[in-house]
Enzyme design. Structure first.
Site, PDB file in Angstrom:
ATOM      1  N   THR A   1      -4.142  -9.849 -37.698  1.00 30.25           N
ATOM      2  CA  THR A   1      -5.304  -9.169 -38.343  1.00 30.25           C
ATOM      3  C   THR A   1      -4.930  -9.343 -39.792  1.00 30.25           C
ATOM      4  O   THR A   1      -6.150  -9.225 -40.700  1.00 30.25           O
ATOM      5  CB  THR A   1      -4.820  -7.492 -38.000  1.00 30.25           C
ATOM      6  OG1 THR A   1      -4.733  -7.623 -36.946  1.00 30.25           O
ATOM      7  CG2 THR A   1      -6.001  -6.619 -38.709  1.00 30.25           C
TER       8      THR A   1
ATOM      9  N   LYS B   1      -1.268  -1.417 -37.958  1.00 30.69           N
ATOM     10  CA  LYS B   1      -1.668  -2.918 -38.551  1.00 30.69           C
ATOM     11  C   LYS B   1      -2.971  -2.840 -39.297  1.00 30.69           C
ATOM     12  O   LYS B   1      -3.028  -3.611 -40.094  1.00 30.69           O
ATOM     13  CB  LYS B   1      -1.372  -3.704 -37.439  1.00 30.69           C
ATOM     14  CG  LYS B   1      -2.328  -3.446 -36.380  1.00 30.69           C
ATOM     15  CD  LYS B   1      -3.629  -4.374 -36.362  1.00 30.69           C
ATOM     16  CE  LYS B   1      -4.533  -4.053 -35.293  1.00 30.69           C
ATOM     17  NZ  LYS B   1      -5.878  -4.932 -35.445  1.00 30.69           N
TER      18      LYS B   1
END
Length: 341
Positions: free
Chosen positions: A254, A197
């Protein structure tokens, strides 16, 4: 029952973990690799460099002494950036009590070996330990911006372990009124999701730097999830993991949080700055940068198509023009939507 936990690392995540654990009534020792860093924390109990205004609890024992790091410990928490984990664990190996469970909160893939954090720990501790280590290793991951946890804002995580009882033990250790922990048996998926990610987050930041808009970011996050799931399944992970907190949840956080280090790196690159200049001015580690190399190598090893990762690699390490790279990505041959290549 209260436990005695040794935290390896004195960065942002180590600090918030010390807060969570002491809130649960546990005794905590925080070990740092550098005396000067620990000395600064001892002076005012504040992590000024990484979490300004956030204080390390007064009852947390701070040390840089390898000999006293594990005194009375019942569990170890590893909060060392992935690319430095091996050297730290080799240094501490003579002092690590046999059989202690280890919880890793690191997110990345080691460049030289393409190992996940728990694999690095087992390998660094040596053959005698690694034979049974996978049952004593836990990956704790999820959408966890350290600054938000330090402010007691609601957050969640996943404790992944092949030993269900140990996963539940960690779940109990870290759970508070504002921090909820779930269990999972898919260690491979949880660790891969946490690493990959960060790659997508850098790409998302580049779009922000270009002011490319929300449509573009939504497409990037969605297709990014497809390609990291594709890699995970090829490596033996469960596809459901990537749709959960450690996967989609962490990916969203994120890619959108202004506090995210990896997204911030990408944003600066999108605004025209060079990677070396961006990294030189950062106080903390952006794991997604070295992880991009590792994920690209894993994609090649497992023969998985990962166009976003490949495009980002060309920008970060081959000096490809950002606009040219984005244009190439957008004009790839037409395909049906799905998880296939």
């Amino acid at each position: 029952m209260a436990e005695r936990i040794t935290i390896l690392g004195d960065g942002a995540m180590a600090t918030v973990c010390s807060i969570l654990l002491t809130q649960g009534g546990h005794e905590v020792t925080m070990w740092g690799a550098f005396e000067e860093s620990i000395d600064r924390l001892l002076q005012d109990r504040e992590n000024r460099r990484l979490l300004p205004g956030v204080r390390v609890p007064a009852n947390v024992h701070l040390t840089a002494n390898d000999n006293e790091a594990f005194n009375g410990a019942t569990l170890i928490l590893s909060a060392i950036p992935t690319q430095y984990m091996r050297s730290v664990w080799k240094r501490l190996r003579p002092h690590v009590p046999a059989g202690l469970p280890v919880v890793s909160v690191s997110k990345g893939i080691e460049n030289e070996t393409l190992m996940r954090p728990t694999e690095v720990i087992a390998d660094a501790l040596g053959e005698g330990w690694s034979a049974t280590a996978r049952h004593r290793l836990v990956a704790l991951s999820g959408p966890n911006i350290a600054g938000e946890i330090a402010k007691y804002l609601p957050a969640t995580a996943v404790a992944a372990c092949s030993d269900e009882a140990l996963a539940q033990r960690v779940q109990s250790l870290f759970s508070t009124q504002w921090f909820r922990v779930y269990t999972n048996s898919d260690v491979v998926g949880v660790e891969l999701a946490g690493a990959t990610k960060n790659v997508i987050a850098i790409a998302a930041g580049i779009l922000d730097g270009l002011a490319a808009g929300n449509n573009a970011k939504a497409a990037l996050v969605t297709r990014g999830l497809v390609e990291i799931t594709r890699l995970g399944v090829a490596m033996g992970a469960q596809p459901e993991t990537f749709g959960g907190l450690a996967g989609l949840g962490d990916l969203i956080t994120t890619c959108v949080s202004p506090e995210g280090r990896n997204r911030t790196v990408g944003e600066q690159i999108g605004k025209g700055r060079k990677l070396t200049d961006v990294l030189a001015k950062m106080d903390s580690v952006a794991e997604g940068v070295p992880t991009t190399k590792s994920v690209r190598m894993l994609a090649s090893r497992y023969k998985v198509e990962m166009p976003i990762t490949e495009t980002l690699y060309s920008i970060l390490f081959e000096n490809k023009d950002v606009i040219a790279a984005l244009t190439e990505l957008m004009t790839r041959g037409p395909k049906p939507e799905g998880f296939g290549p």
